[in-house]
Design a protein around this motif. Structure first.
Motif, short mmCIF file in Angstrom:
data_model
loop_
_atom_site.label_atom_id
_atom_site.label_comp_id
_atom_site.label_asym_id
_atom_site.label_seq_id
_atom_site.Cartn_x
_atom_site.Cartn_y
_atom_site.Cartn_z
N VAL A 241 0.85 -1.18 0.00
CA VAL A 241 0.00 0.00 0.00
C VAL A 241 0.89 1.23 0.00
N ALA A 242 0.55 2.20 -0.83
CA ALA A 242 1.31 3.46 -0.87
C ALA A 242 0.35 4.59 -1.18
N GLU A 243 0.75 5.77 -0.74
CA GLU A 243 -0.06 6.96 -0.98
C GLU A 243 0.86 8.09 -1.40
N PHE B 226 5.97 9.86 -6.25
CA PHE B 226 4.68 9.99 -6.94
C PHE B 226 4.06 8.61 -7.18
N VAL B 227 2.74 8.61 -7.40
CA VAL B 227 2.03 7.43 -7.87
C VAL B 227 1.93 7.56 -9.39
N LEU B 228 2.60 6.66 -10.09
CA LEU B 228 2.64 6.71 -11.55
C LEU B 228 1.34 6.13 -12.11
N VAL B 229 0.62 6.93 -12.90
CA VAL B 229 -0.63 6.52 -13.53
C VAL B 229 -0.42 6.62 -15.05
N CYS B 230 -0.59 5.50 -15.77
CA CYS B 230 -0.26 5.49 -17.19
C CYS B 230 -1.09 4.42 -17.91
N PRO B 231 -1.12 4.45 -19.24
CA PRO B 231 -1.89 3.43 -19.97
C PRO B 231 -1.34 2.02 -19.76
N SER B 232 -0.04 1.86 -19.96
CA SER B 232 0.67 0.60 -19.72
C SER B 232 2.15 0.97 -19.73
N THR B 233 3.01 0.01 -19.48
CA THR B 233 4.44 0.33 -19.47
C THR B 233 5.22 -0.64 -20.35
N ALA C 92 10.97 1.36 -21.36
CA ALA C 92 11.35 2.78 -21.34
C ALA C 92 10.89 3.48 -20.07
N TRP C 93 9.94 2.88 -19.34
CA TRP C 93 9.41 3.49 -18.12
C TRP C 93 10.25 3.17 -16.89
N VAL C 94 11.20 2.25 -17.00
CA VAL C 94 11.91 1.73 -15.83
C VAL C 94 12.57 2.81 -14.97
N PRO C 95 13.25 3.84 -15.56
CA PRO C 95 13.83 4.86 -14.68
C PRO C 95 12.82 5.51 -13.75
N LEU C 96 11.55 5.59 -14.16
CA LEU C 96 10.52 6.18 -13.31
C LEU C 96 10.12 5.24 -12.17
N PHE C 97 10.23 3.93 -12.39
CA PHE C 97 9.89 2.98 -11.34
C PHE C 97 10.76 3.20 -10.11
N ALA C 98 12.01 3.54 -10.33
CA ALA C 98 12.93 3.73 -9.21
C ALA C 98 12.56 4.94 -8.36
N ARG C 99 11.72 5.83 -8.88
CA ARG C 99 11.36 7.06 -8.17
C ARG C 99 9.92 7.07 -7.69
N ALA C 100 9.11 6.13 -8.19
CA ALA C 100 7.69 6.12 -7.87
C ALA C 100 7.44 5.41 -6.55
N SER C 101 6.25 5.66 -5.97
CA SER C 101 5.83 4.94 -4.76
C SER C 101 4.80 3.86 -5.09
N VAL D 191 -3.40 10.06 -4.13
CA VAL D 191 -3.97 8.77 -4.50
C VAL D 191 -3.40 7.69 -3.58
N ARG D 192 -4.27 6.79 -3.16
CA ARG D 192 -3.83 5.63 -2.37
C ARG D 192 -4.01 4.37 -3.21
N VAL D 193 -2.97 3.55 -3.24
CA VAL D 193 -2.97 2.33 -4.05
C VAL D 193 -2.77 1.13 -3.14
N ASP D 194 -3.68 0.17 -3.20
CA ASP D 194 -3.54 -1.08 -2.47
C ASP D 194 -3.33 -2.19 -3.49
N GLY D 195 -2.08 -2.57 -3.68
CA GLY D 195 -1.75 -3.56 -4.69
C GLY D 195 -2.17 -4.96 -4.34
N GLY D 196 -2.53 -5.21 -3.08
CA GLY D 196 -2.97 -6.53 -2.68
C GLY D 196 -4.44 -6.77 -2.98
#
Length: 815
Positions: free
Chosen positions: A720-722, A741-748, A751-760, A801-806
């Motif tokens: 869970v992250a917010e 940040f919470v990354l919201v996008c169509p799909s990945t 090329a999106w990987v550098p953003l994964f390291a900075r996203a929550s 935004v709050r994301v519950d990945g479970g």
């Protein structure tokens, strides 16, 4: 040794030559699993010819041509880097895969594309995040007969979100599996019983496109509305999954294809993070916190330090302890002002790391001032109303250790409280001048000289000694004084509130003091806002601004953050307008008049008002100076990081481990493990106020606030992250955005990987549990949800935004 090996000819000892994917396919083929035939161009060929070009070696190209002729037809050409598909990193999508390749020249071109993909920015960023040095990888290439799949997809032999691990997950769509892995469709999803393959749940996806012979085409409407797998096919997939897991002895995620009733195994990777892993780490976090509980009860709260250092790296957290410790900068400041920190604390601070986040330990905090504190934070009151703990206020309780003991200590307690008040008031009268004339100048001069020093020729042992010296000089010796303006400002603020409350009431008194504090400015050399204004009006140039503020940064308490002198791009975004609001010079007279203070009280208010403004400004000045020393520490660490080619991993070690680095020990795997652990810990929900009698709240979903907009999607990666939403349609659009940040996008895609390291967290419109985004999100420890069509239109950048990945729940909690 040959440069081209048929899959069936590859031995276990050939792993370094054929890469992770090649070794895995060869092993499963030897085990009798249904793997399409193919061959591998080994890493020796890459090392020898990638810089000059494949066609520069005629013998190599001839060997590839002959192998392709023997295979014939349409093939898939896939990268197989050393280290791929290992237990710690899957490399999902990081290097090139080319489908539908026909002809010898096309095969040679595709192999070269795979080689080049090893050095793309996204592949380098991925290796850096996983702690894999660039010189440890090389590229083999797998060429396999392309299965003309009618249906394809992915299978988890164990559902990573299933705590009892008795379920499989299958995701499928029409055509080649590329549509599923790339997230171009939301696939049909099936939950199977592991032992029997029986369907427990199924959800129809959105299968609008399919990939056939490497080309994308629309799926006929009739097929879109039907499930793409029959029960007998699911049973065969489950059987394949059980065979693969039995062969490897551990859960796997599998890419598969079906054509004319035949099931083929295309790839098998380890499942890098499971529900059991997360639960074990959660228990470790809770068990560690239990050792820090005060017998009277403990409250942890996200407060103070938590705001400026939300998720410190291990190096930063270890270094900051010297600033905050009872025997460090804070402790020495308290002693200077008459306090008596509990000697039992030693190097402990008032903060603990809770699932990767600093939180104030309110049971320990009073002991930083007194070994027998006459005050405490009211546990029971906070339990009834946790919101009160977000701005904690201690209450007097000199009898907290028992009536008899308290009464015996009372005279000494009263005397110590008087001594602190008296000494602080006396020091406040002259400290500002003392700081400016005697304390700051030598430290500032020494730090600036050290920042200008060339470290390249310094002996490593001397560099380590210098790092230790500057840590103590900055965070203990200088900090004991640089922290005092904060103490004096707080004392003046409190005194003004107490003076005005009887006349105005507490709420208005606090608001009035806030008005009195407006416009307090740091000294000219530390006045960033004023200097930016000067830059905007042409009074100074950018070089002068960087000379003065180059040691500052966004997120500057994190040592891993680049300073503006290293990268001034963020500084450009801070340039204000050409004017600033005028200060209200009459605010003091207005508020004193409103309170109708008599002459003596007015004089006292004037003294405290002047001190408040003086020390609020000096607090920022002192922080500016302290950060010069902090930049010196970063410079030491960068030098060691550069010398030992650690690519930033130095910040995932602690100071005591630096001697091992200097001795030549490779600690990059340790740093990579800590990166992964931190990511997982940050994926646990932690309430802003945590009580020692409910530590199980760590990882427990926090209720969505009333009125929040909520969406239900497909759970991809637990946690869970917010944070603030960052809505993107292309990764190149992310510029000047702070981390978290919470990354919201169509799909990945990769090329999106550098953003994964900075996203929550990650939210996608399409994609399944084994899409590229899902695989990499799990490796990075990011909570992730997909299957939310048009979500990029329903969430705006900046919304919280709050994301519950479970559970697959995404909520907009505030605008």
């Amino acid at each position: 040794m040959p440069d081209v090996l048929a899959l069936e000819a590859i031995a276990d000892t050939d792993g370094p030559r054929v890469g992770g994917k090649g070794a895995s396919l060869a092993a499963t083929l030897r085990a009798g699993l249904p793997v399409p035939p193919g061959f591998v161009v080994v890493t020796d060929a890459y090392r020898r010819t990638h810089s000059t070009g494949l066609r520069s070696d005629s013998i190599l190209t001839q060997s590839i041509r002959e192998a392709y002729r023997a295979l014939g037809g349409t093939v898939a050409v896939r990268s197989s880097a050393t280290g791929e598909d290992g237990a710690e990193a899957s490399f999902a999508g990081q290097q090139e895969t080319i489908l539908g390749v026909v002809g010898e020249e096309a095969v040679l071109d595709a192999i070269e594309r795979c080689w080049k993909s090893l050095q793309t920015d996204r592949a380098i960023a991925y290796r850096r995040q996983k702690g894999i040095p660039d010189d440890a990888v090389a590229m083999a290439v797998v060429v396999q007969r392309l299965v003309p799949a009618e249906t394809a997809g992915v299978l988890f032999t164990r559902d990573p979100l299933d705590p009892v691990a008795n379920r499989m997950i299958v995701e499928a769509s029409y055509g080649l599996g590329e549509a599923v892995v790339s997230g171009k469709v939301t696939p049909d999803r099936f939950t199977l019983e592991f032992a029997s393959g029986r369907v427990l749940e199924k959800t129809q996806g959105l299968k609008t496109v399919r990939v056939v012979d490497g080309r994308e085409e629309a799926v006929p409407e009739g097929l879109q509305e039907a499930f793409c797998l029959k029960e007998d096919e699911l049973e065969r997939l489950a059987e394949l999954g059980r065979r693969v897991e039995a062969f490897y002895g551990q859960p796997r995620d599998i890419e598969w294809a079906i054509v004319e009733g035949q099931v083929y195994l295309l790839q098998a990777r380890p499942i890098t993070t499971t529900s059991a892993d997360r639960d074990a780490i959660r228990r470790e976090i809770i068990d560690e916190l239990k050792t820090k509980v005060d017998p009277r009860g403990t409250v942890w709260v996200r407060y103070n330090l938590s705001e400026i250092l939300p998720r410190p790296t291990p190096m930063t957290w270890a270094v900051v302890q010297r600033l905050l410790a009872a025997d460090g900068g804070v402790g020495l400041m308290n002693r200077d002002l008459g306090g008596d920190p509990d000697p039992v604390l030693g190097s402990l601070t008032a903060f603990d790391l809770v699932a990767g986040r600093p939180m104030a330990n309110l049971a320990r905090m009073p002991r930083l001032q007194f070994r027998h504190p006459p005050f405490e934070y009211p546990f029971a009151k906070y339990k009834d109303n946790p919101a009160l703990a977000l701005d904690p206020k201690p209450v007097a309780n000199p009898l907290r250790d028992g009536c008899l003991v308290g009464l015996l200590r009372l005279p000494g307690t009263i005397w110590r409280l008087w001594r602190i008040g008296s000494r602080a008031a006396k020091r406040a009268e002259s400290f500002s001048e003392e700081y400016r004339s005697r304390i700051a100048p030598p430290f500032v001069a020494a730090a600036r000289a050290e920042l200008a020093r060339d470290y390249s020729g310094i002996d490593p042992e001397e560099l380590l000694r210098s790092f230790t010296t500057w840590t103590e000089r900055t965070l203990v010796e200088f900090a004991r004084d640089s922290l005092k303006p904060t103490f004096f400002a707080d004392a003046a603020w409190t005194a003004l509130v107490e003076l005005l409350t009887p006349r105005l009431g507490e709420a208005r008194a606090r608001a009035a003091v806030a008005e009195l504090s407006l416009g307090a400015e740091p000294d000219a050399d530390a006045n960033l806002a004023g200097s930016l204004l000067d830059l905007a009006n042409g009074r100074i140039d950018r070089a002068a601004l960087l000379d003065r503020f180059g040691h500052r940064a966004a997120g500057e308490m994190e040592l891993a953050e680049p300073r503006w002198s290293e990268d001034d791009a963020a500084l450009r975004d801070l340039v204000p307008g050409s004017t600033k609001p005028k200060a209200d010079d009459g605010v003091f007279d207005r508020i004193v008049g409103e309170a109708n203070l008599a002459a003596p009280a007015r004089s006292q208010a004037k003294l405290r008002h002047d001190q408040l403004r003086t020390y609020l400004g000096l607090r920022e000045t002192a922080k500016h100076h302290l950060l010069l020393g902090y930049a010196v520490l970063r410079k030491h660490l960068l030098e060691l990081d550069h010398r030992h080619r650690m690519n930033g991993d130095i910040f995932y070690l602690v100071p005591s481990e630096l001697v091992r680095v200097v001795a030549g020990e490779d600690l990059r795997p340790l740093a990579a493990a800590r990166r992964a652990r931190q990511r997982l810990e940050l994926g646990f929900e932690v309430p802003a106020v945590l009580f020692s009698d409910d530590l199980d709240a760590i990882g427990r979903p926090i209720p969505i606030p009333a009125g929040a907009v909520e969406f239900a999607g497909t759970p991809l990666s637990a946690g869970v992250a917010e944070g603030p939403a960052l809505v993107l349609n292309d990764p190149s659009e992310a510029k000047g955005v702070p981390d978290g940040f919470v990354l919201v996008c169509p799909s990945t895609d990769p090329a999106w990987v550098p953003l994964f390291a900075r996203a929550s967290a990650l939210v996608m419109e399409t994609g399944g549990v084994l899409s590229h985004g899902a695989i990499v999100a799990r490796e990075f420890g990011l909570p992730a949800v997909a299957g939310l069509p048009a979500i990029t239109w329903q969430i705006r950048s900046g919304q919280r935004v709050r994301v519950d990945g479970g559970t697959g729940r995404v909520a907009i909690v505030s605008a």
